[in-house]
Design a protein around this motif. Structure first.
Motif, mmCIF file in Angstrom:
data_model
loop_
_atom_site.group_PDB
_atom_site.id
_atom_site.type_symbol
_atom_site.label_atom_id
_atom_site.label_comp_id
_atom_site.label_asym_id
_atom_site.label_seq_id
_atom_site.Cartn_x
_atom_site.Cartn_y
_atom_site.Cartn_z
ATOM 1 N N ASP A 10 0.819 -1.215 0.000
ATOM 2 C CA ASP A 10 0.000 0.000 0.000
ATOM 3 C C ASP A 10 0.849 1.260 0.000
ATOM 4 O OD1 ASP A 10 -2.212 -1.613 0.020
ATOM 5 O OD2 ASP A 10 -2.522 -1.497 2.198
ATOM 6 N N ALA A 11 2.105 1.145 0.424
ATOM 7 C CA ALA A 11 2.956 2.334 0.544
ATOM 8 C C ALA A 11 3.651 2.693 -0.763
ATOM 9 C CB ALA A 11 4.003 2.123 1.637
ATOM 10 N N ALA B 266 2.571 3.199 -3.775
ATOM 11 C CA ALA B 266 1.892 4.239 -4.562
ATOM 12 C C ALA B 266 2.017 5.612 -3.930
ATOM 13 C CB ALA B 266 0.411 3.888 -4.732
ATOM 14 N N LYS B 267 2.329 5.683 -2.625
ATOM 15 C CA LYS B 267 2.373 6.973 -1.924
ATOM 16 C C LYS B 267 3.771 7.345 -1.468
ATOM 17 C CE LYS B 267 -0.559 5.445 1.125
ATOM 18 N NZ LYS B 267 -1.441 5.363 2.305
ATOM 19 N N ILE B 268 4.781 6.548 -1.807
ATOM 20 C CA ILE B 268 6.090 6.719 -1.195
ATOM 21 C C ILE B 268 6.760 8.036 -1.590
ATOM 22 C CG2 ILE B 268 7.475 5.591 -2.995
ATOM 23 C CD1 ILE B 268 8.907 4.155 -0.606
ATOM 24 N N ASP C 64 4.988 10.857 -2.108
ATOM 25 C CA ASP C 64 4.138 11.970 -1.701
ATOM 26 C C ASP C 64 4.824 12.758 -0.586
ATOM 27 O OD1 ASP C 64 2.321 11.062 -3.475
ATOM 28 O OD2 ASP C 64 0.935 10.224 -1.993
ATOM 29 N N PHE D 196 4.910 11.844 3.502
ATOM 30 C CA PHE D 196 4.606 10.432 3.730
ATOM 31 C C PHE D 196 5.879 9.719 4.176
ATOM 32 C CE2 PHE D 196 4.501 5.995 2.382
ATOM 33 C CZ PHE D 196 3.323 5.572 2.989
ATOM 34 N N THR D 197 5.843 9.041 5.318
ATOM 35 C CA THR D 197 7.016 8.349 5.827
ATOM 36 C C THR D 197 6.591 7.104 6.588
ATOM 37 O OG1 THR D 197 8.984 8.528 7.228
ATOM 38 C CG2 THR D 197 7.038 9.753 7.938
ATOM 39 N N THR D 198 7.430 6.091 6.547
ATOM 40 C CA THR D 198 7.202 4.861 7.321
ATOM 41 C C THR D 198 8.120 4.809 8.531
ATOM 42 O OG1 THR D 198 8.801 3.685 5.935
ATOM 43 C CG2 THR D 198 6.491 3.605 5.255
ATOM 44 N N SER E 224 10.259 12.788 -1.753
ATOM 45 C CA SER E 224 9.472 13.710 -2.569
ATOM 46 C C SER E 224 10.374 14.729 -3.247
ATOM 47 C CB SER E 224 8.430 14.426 -1.704
ATOM 48 O OG SER E 224 7.725 15.370 -2.467
ATOM 49 N N TYR F 241 12.389 12.995 -5.968
ATOM 50 C CA TYR F 241 11.545 12.730 -7.147
ATOM 51 C C TYR F 241 11.432 13.973 -8.018
ATOM 52 C CZ TYR F 241 7.469 11.247 -9.856
ATOM 53 O OH TYR F 241 6.615 10.933 -10.873
#
Length: 520
Positions: free
Chosen positions: A456-457, A459-461, A463, A466-468, A480, A483
């Motif tokens: 799930d991450a 597609a948003k990594i 953005d 957004f962090t894990t 981001s 990118y």
């Protein structure tokens, strides 16, 4: 542009100016923007990627070029003999101090303006000072003269290649005045058409813009029959009043169309200004975030920095004390050896300082050809201090051949440092942490052996925010920013899970022509 006009053979300048012009044309929605030297030769153009580009073409015969070369802002309408497009051109001189060193021209496609008119209740046309129709909502009226053109006028049009001489025909139009503002016109073609014509003179451009509102043939025939039959004065007066009322409505409708057009133009101008301001703010914010990310990385490596500087300083102190002792004993050779060791330690600290200074400085926005391996080596020199303090290993085999890519040295270095730091963070619970770097063509792959990226991450990594990572260990801006940096270079940055475990990030860049370095 001044630098390119002074050195037109510089491939880096050519590439930079071409790309700047392409982005400018996209922003203002121009058909083309191009730069000419004082001979009229086009040396850079927004359309440099297209087969019909103006690059290498000479426009010294065009009126807009000669006027701009003389120091004036000029504009001109012309039919493209090569592209087949009807364009409107603006041109301005490029000045270096008090010298004019070139001309910059902007081309707009006239068809884009005509498309706005189609579908309206009226027809529109724009004629130049010679009553020559070069814009119209009716394609069959293009390049039609509303009156015979003199030989001198035809020669001038042919000299400037302004319109296709072989397509110029007379527009079969007859007019009769109705009042001070309107005329009744009849145009003969495949069928006879009658209109109410109202005009507005555009003095700055020496143009005349006309609106032609159609009158139904049946209505006109009925009116003629009534007049011929000699209706009573009352009926004649009623018809006249109805006709005048219709005229007033047509004039009012045309005025409303003009007001709506002015409101639309003002709204578009305001919106364009807002977008340009927002784009500038966004670029500045991105630059500030890149700088903050680099300073944050240096802060995280503070322990390694302290170790890297304290160890040489302690060694310098020891070698200096030893040198003094050897000198007291007249052991000059041993003293020189210690002094040489001190010099080597100073060189080591200077190298560390240079890497940190280059990494921390604010990057420039310009892009150009650069060696991929050189950027990777500089990034490894920066990350080496974290490895010395926290452990870890980089597995990297440089490519056997020189690979030239398009980008900015400092910004690309920041991307690589971000990816390596993230890979080390992903393996923080492992006893042996190895980050593998691999170069394939113009692509750089950074792989770790951590737990990988959750489905799930992915597609948003990239953005923002957004962090894990755990709270306090990152804002979620590094990937981001990376990118967007790679996108600015015309490349791509993507993430995936490796089949053998861990995550792999791939930076794909555009290949660049090598820069020839003069022999010393």
């Amino acid at each position: 542009m001044i630098d390119l006009l002074a050195n037109p053979g510089n491939p880096a300048l050519v590439a930079a100016v071409n790309e700047d012009l392409r982005q400018t044309a996209a922003t203002v929605r121009a058909s083309d923007v191009y730069l000419m030297d004082i001979s009229g030769l086009t040396i850079a153009a927004a359309s440099y990627r297209e087969p019909s580009s103006f690059l290498g073409r000479n426009f010294n015969y065009q009126t807009y070029f000669s006027q701009a070369l003389g120091g004036a802002l000029s504009s001109f309408s012309v039919y493209g003999t090569t592209t087949g497009e009807r364009g409107y051109f603006y041109a301005a001189p490029v000045e270096d101090g008090e010298r004019i060193v070139g001309v910059l021209a902007v081309k707009f496609n006239v068809s884009a303006f005509e498309s706005i008119w189609r579908g309206a209740n009226s027809e529109f046309m724009v004629a130049d000072r010679n009553d020559f129709v070069f814009m119209s909502s009716r394609p069959d009226w293009h390049f039609r003269a509303m009156r015979p053109l003199s030989d001198a006028t035809l020669r001038l049009i042919a000299q400037n290649l302004q319109y296709p001489i072989d397509r110029i025909e007379l527009l079969p139009i007859t007019t009769s005045p109705l009042d001070a503002d309107a005329r009744l016109v009849t145009i003969e073609g495949t069928e006879r058409e009658t209109y109410i014509l109202t005009s507005q003179r555009l003095a700055d451009l020496d143009w005349t813009m006309s609106s032609l509102s159609p009158i139904g043939p049946a209505t006109l025939n009925a009116l003629q029959s009534l007049l011929i039959a000699g209706l009573t004065g009352l009926l004649l007066l009623g018809a006249l009043l109805a006709y005048l009322l219709k005229q007033a409505r047509l004039t009012e409708a045309f005025a409303k169309e003009q007001d709506a057009k002015r409101v639309l133009e003002a709204a578009v101008a305001d919106r364009t200004t807002d977008l340009e301001t927002a784009l500038g703010d966004l670029r500045q914010t991105q630059t500030d975030l890149i700088q903050a990310g680099k300073l944050s990385a240096l802060g995280q490596m503070s322990a390694a920095l302290s170790h890297e500087f304290n160890q040489p300083l302690a060694a310098v102190k020891t070698y200096a004390d030893n040198a003094n002792a050897f000198l007291d004993r007249d052991q000059v050779a041993q003293a020189k050896d210690n002094i040489n060791r001190i010099s080597k330690m100073a060189d080591r600290m200077a190298t560390i300082s240079a890497h940190l200074r280059n990494f921390a400085r604010r990057p420039q926005q310009a892009t150009g050809p650069l060696l991929l391996n050189a950027v990777v080596q500089d990034a490894l020199a920066v990350i080496e201090m974290r490895l010395a303090a926290q452990g870890g290993e980089i597995a990297y085999t440089p490519p056997k051949t020189e690979i030239w890519v398009t980008g900015g040295h400092v910004r690309l270095q920041q991307v690589i440092v971000n990816l390596i730091n993230n890979a080390l963070d992903a393996m923080e619970d492992q006893a042996k942490r190895v980050v593998t770097l691999d170069v394939t063509g113009t692509s750089l792959h950074v792989r770790d052996t951590g737990p990988g990226i959750e489905h799930d991450a992915i597609a948003k990594i990239f953005d923002p925010f957004f962090t894990t990572k755990a709270p306090g260990k990152g804002l979620g801006l590094g990937l981001s920013i990376s990118y967007n940096i790679v996108s600015d270079f015309g490349g791509t940055l993507c993430a995936a899970n490796h089949p053998d475990g861990g995550a792999i990030f791939t930076v794909k860049l555009q290949r660049a022509a090598p820069i020839k370095v003069a022999a010393q």
